[in-house]
Design a protein around this motif. Sequence first.
Motif, PDB file in Angstrom:
ATOM      1  N   LEU A  58       1.570  11.151   2.336  1.00 16.30           N
ATOM      2  CA  LEU A  58       2.970  11.068   1.919  1.00 16.30           C
ATOM      3  C   LEU A  58       3.857  11.939   2.808  1.00 16.30           C
ATOM      4  CD1 LEU A  58       3.330  11.078  -1.953  1.00 16.30           C
ATOM      5  CD2 LEU A  58       4.024   9.349  -0.322  1.00 16.30           C
ATOM      6  N   VAL A  59       3.394  13.153   3.124  1.00 10.35           N
ATOM      7  CA  VAL A  59       4.182  14.032   3.989  1.00 10.35           C
ATOM      8  C   VAL A  59       4.426  13.340   5.330  1.00 10.35           C
ATOM      9  CG1 VAL A  59       4.182  16.206   5.277  1.00 10.35           C
ATOM     10  CG2 VAL A  59       3.439  16.193   2.908  1.00 10.35           C
ATOM     11  N   ILE A  61       4.448  10.144   6.203  1.00  9.19           N
ATOM     12  CA  ILE A  61       5.349   8.987   6.147  1.00  9.19           C
ATOM     13  C   ILE A  61       6.770   9.416   5.791  1.00  9.19           C
ATOM     14  CG2 ILE A  61       5.870   6.873   4.849  1.00  9.19           C
ATOM     15  CD1 ILE A  61       3.614   6.335   6.675  1.00  9.19           C
ATOM     16  N   LEU A  62       6.912  10.249   4.767  1.00 14.13           N
ATOM     17  CA  LEU A  62       8.268  10.575   4.306  1.00 14.13           C
ATOM     18  C   LEU A  62       9.036  11.414   5.316  1.00 14.13           C
ATOM     19  CD1 LEU A  62       7.870  11.130   0.457  1.00 14.13           C
ATOM     20  CD2 LEU A  62       8.502   9.087   1.713  1.00 14.13           C
ATOM     21  N   VAL A  63       8.353  12.311   6.028  1.00 13.47           N
ATOM     22  CA  VAL A  63       9.045  13.117   7.043  1.00 13.47           C
ATOM     23  C   VAL A  63       9.590  12.211   8.151  1.00 13.47           C
ATOM     24  CG1 VAL A  63       8.690  14.801   8.906  1.00 13.47           C
ATOM     25  CG2 VAL A  63       7.887  15.310   6.598  1.00 13.47           C
ATOM     26  N   ALA A  64       8.767  11.274   8.615  1.00 11.02           N
ATOM     27  CA  ALA A  64       9.220  10.362   9.675  1.00 11.02           C
ATOM     28  C   ALA A  64      10.413   9.545   9.213  1.00 11.02           C
ATOM     29  CB  ALA A  64       8.075   9.445  10.105  1.00 11.02           C
ATOM     30  N   ILE A  65      10.336   9.021   7.986  1.00  8.19           N
ATOM     31  CA  ILE A  65      11.439   8.227   7.450  1.00  8.19           C
ATOM     32  C   ILE A  65      12.704   9.072   7.322  1.00  8.19           C
ATOM     33  CG2 ILE A  65      12.272   7.046   5.366  1.00  8.19           C
ATOM     34  CD1 ILE A  65       9.403   5.981   5.011  1.00  8.19           C
ATOM     35  N   GLY A  66      12.537  10.316   6.827  1.00 11.21           N
ATOM     36  CA  GLY A  66      13.676  11.216   6.643  1.00 11.21           C
ATOM     37  C   GLY A  66      14.380  11.507   7.957  1.00 11.21           C
ATOM     38  N   LEU A 103      11.597   1.347   3.518  1.00 14.23           N
ATOM     39  CA  LEU A 103      11.454   2.765   3.844  1.00 14.23           C
ATOM     40  C   LEU A 103      11.579   3.668   2.631  1.00 14.23           C
ATOM     41  CD1 LEU A 103      13.658   2.921   7.075  1.00 14.23           C
ATOM     42  CD2 LEU A 103      11.189   2.706   6.938  1.00 14.23           C
ATOM     43  N   PHE A 140       6.249   1.131   3.065  1.00 16.20           N
ATOM     44  CA  PHE A 140       5.677   2.321   3.701  1.00 16.20           C
ATOM     45  C   PHE A 140       5.108   3.289   2.660  1.00 16.20           C
ATOM     46  CE2 PHE A 140       8.144   0.791   7.247  1.00 16.20           C
ATOM     47  CZ  PHE A 140       7.320   1.078   8.326  1.00 16.20           C
ATOM     48  N   TYR A 141       5.820   3.446   1.563  1.00 17.39           N
ATOM     49  CA  TYR A 141       5.374   4.336   0.492  1.00 17.39           C
ATOM     50  C   TYR A 141       4.080   3.811  -0.143  1.00 17.39           C
ATOM     51  CZ  TYR A 141       5.383   6.579  -4.118  1.00 17.39           C
ATOM     52  OH  TYR A 141       5.019   7.242  -5.262  1.00 17.39           O
ATOM     53  N   LEU A 143       1.890   1.805   1.112  1.00 21.88           N
ATOM     54  CA  LEU A 143       0.808   1.914   2.090  1.00 21.88           C
ATOM     55  C   LEU A 143       0.265   3.339   2.143  1.00 21.88           C
ATOM     56  CD1 LEU A 143       0.483  -0.811   3.572  1.00 21.88           C
ATOM     57  CD2 LEU A 143       1.052   0.391   5.660  1.00 21.88           C
ATOM     58  N   VAL A 145       0.488   5.773  -0.085  1.00 20.02           N
ATOM     59  CA  VAL A 145      -0.153   6.209  -1.324  1.00 20.02           C
ATOM     60  C   VAL A 145      -1.498   5.511  -1.534  1.00 20.02           C
ATOM     61  CG1 VAL A 145       0.050   6.173  -3.827  1.00 20.02           C
ATOM     62  CG2 VAL A 145       1.992   6.874  -2.451  1.00 20.02           C
TER      63      VAL A 145
ATOM     64  N   MET B  10      10.066   9.027  14.311  1.00 15.58           N
ATOM     65  CA  MET B  10      10.405  10.431  14.576  1.00 15.58           C
ATOM     66  C   MET B  10      11.082  10.575  15.938  1.00 15.58           C
ATOM     67  SD  MET B  10       7.432  12.763  12.951  1.00 15.58           S
ATOM     68  CE  MET B  10       6.140  12.256  14.054  1.00 15.58           C
ATOM     69  N   ALA B  29      16.179  17.166   7.233  1.00 12.28           N
ATOM     70  CA  ALA B  29      15.495  16.037   6.584  1.00 12.28           C
ATOM     71  C   ALA B  29      13.986  16.186   6.687  1.00 12.28           C
ATOM     72  CB  ALA B  29      15.947  14.719   7.217  1.00 12.28           C
ATOM     73  N   MET B  33      11.914  16.466   3.299  1.00 14.60           N
ATOM     74  CA  MET B  33      11.029  15.366   2.929  1.00 14.60           C
ATOM     75  C   MET B  33       9.591  15.850   2.748  1.00 14.60           C
ATOM     76  SD  MET B  33      12.730  12.871   2.214  1.00 14.60           S
ATOM     77  CE  MET B  33      12.536  11.122   2.444  1.00 14.60           C
ATOM     78  N   ALA B  37       7.661  15.021  -0.638  1.00 13.05           N
ATOM     79  CA  ALA B  37       6.349  14.356  -0.676  1.00 13.05           C
ATOM     80  C   ALA B  37       5.413  15.069  -1.649  1.00 13.05           C
ATOM     81  CB  ALA B  37       5.738  14.320   0.723  1.00 13.05           C
ATOM     82  N   LEU B 136      -3.064  -4.854  -0.735  1.00 17.05           N
ATOM     83  CA  LEU B 136      -1.872  -4.095  -0.354  1.00 17.05           C
ATOM     84  C   LEU B 136      -0.693  -5.021  -0.079  1.00 17.05           C
ATOM     85  CD1 LEU B 136      -1.012  -1.121   0.560  1.00 17.05           C
ATOM     86  CD2 LEU B 136      -3.263  -1.448  -0.390  1.00 17.05           C
TER      87      LEU B 136
END
Lengths: 182, 198
Positions: A58-59, A61-66, A103, A140-141, A143, A145, B10, B29, B33, B37, B136
């Motif tokens: 999660l870290v 994916i979410l960091v990249a999205i952020g 996203l 993305f989320y 996937l 999780v 990124m 961000a 984030m 998470a 998925l």
Amino acid sequence: MIESFVQSVNQVSRYIIPLLLVGIPFYGLIFKKVKVYETFVVGAKDGFTIAIRIIPYLVAILVAIGMFRASGALDLLLNFLSPVLTFIGFPPENLPLALMRPLSGSGSLGLLTDLINQHGPDSLIAKIGATMFGSTETTFYVLAVYFGSVGIRKTRHALVAGLFADAVGVFSAVYICRFFFG
Amino acid sequence: MLNYIWFGMMFAGVVVGIFTGNIDAVTEAAIDMAKVAVNLAIGLIGIMALWLGIMKIAEESGLIRLIAKGLRPITIRLFPDVPEDHPAIGSIVLNMSANILGLGNAATPLGLKAMEELQEINPDKDTATNAMCTFLAINTSSVQLILPASVVALMGATSSQIFITTIFATGMSTIAAITAVKFLEKRKRFIIHSGGNP
């Protein structure tokens, strides 16, 4: 007729969770003599380990999205794409939502709220937006999780297939709404 | 694929951030984030524990196997690699039912349970199986009969109008998801070579 159907479906869904919570132990205890309390605790124990296991995924994916979102890269992409989309009958107002949807769940809900407030729930744009929101997922989320919970790192074709499904959902929303309401 | 998209997001974030002067927001961000998470994952613990506990009871009492058996004609086509009475099929069916009924809170724990059971029959624990990718893709295409509560709240009386359009659109995206996985799983780029790493 549709209205009453929607209402009854929504009514039923209110009862499903409580009925499952009591129905499953009822079946186990009365018909199968399962030790329901002990069994529950054994199962519930896994909740902790699974939740902890998905953190690194999660870290990532979410960091990249952020970072992508905060930089304004999404707006850039929008400016670039909107002439093409207008040409094929895709309202540019709905594009931010379509791009945000895979996203971020909260981000896309924010965009939908804004869309409905600006154009009113009766507008074609709001109807397209709401249909889009209901027919796609935060790919993305999901996937991160789901694969994260079992430690899968090589995801093969899952992302491509998921994004393709999102794209089909988005375009279907536009054309179906145009057909019904446009 | 995910490697390039992850890095690409990124990279684009930093380059565009420098270009537009939003670089501070990009930094913020990234840090925010990372915290979000962890909070999301921690927030899942309670709901996960609740549903996994109930699921364990359903499993012990034989309910899951019963459901899996009933829907075998459909699931055998979608997941031909999974043995027909494997518990994963039961969890998959329950996850999809929860999704169709709009029970997001219940769907995630059931889905993760299904993934764990699919992982048991996975020979290469690093790499997704065909069944996992199919599962998925169907999940991300959002099979749904009930509109999300948030949409109903926002659209008010207009909700009933978009009920039909949403079912159409979500049906199309689910068909697209299944077609895509069935097509892609045999492509050279994605196929699993038996015995070795791809």
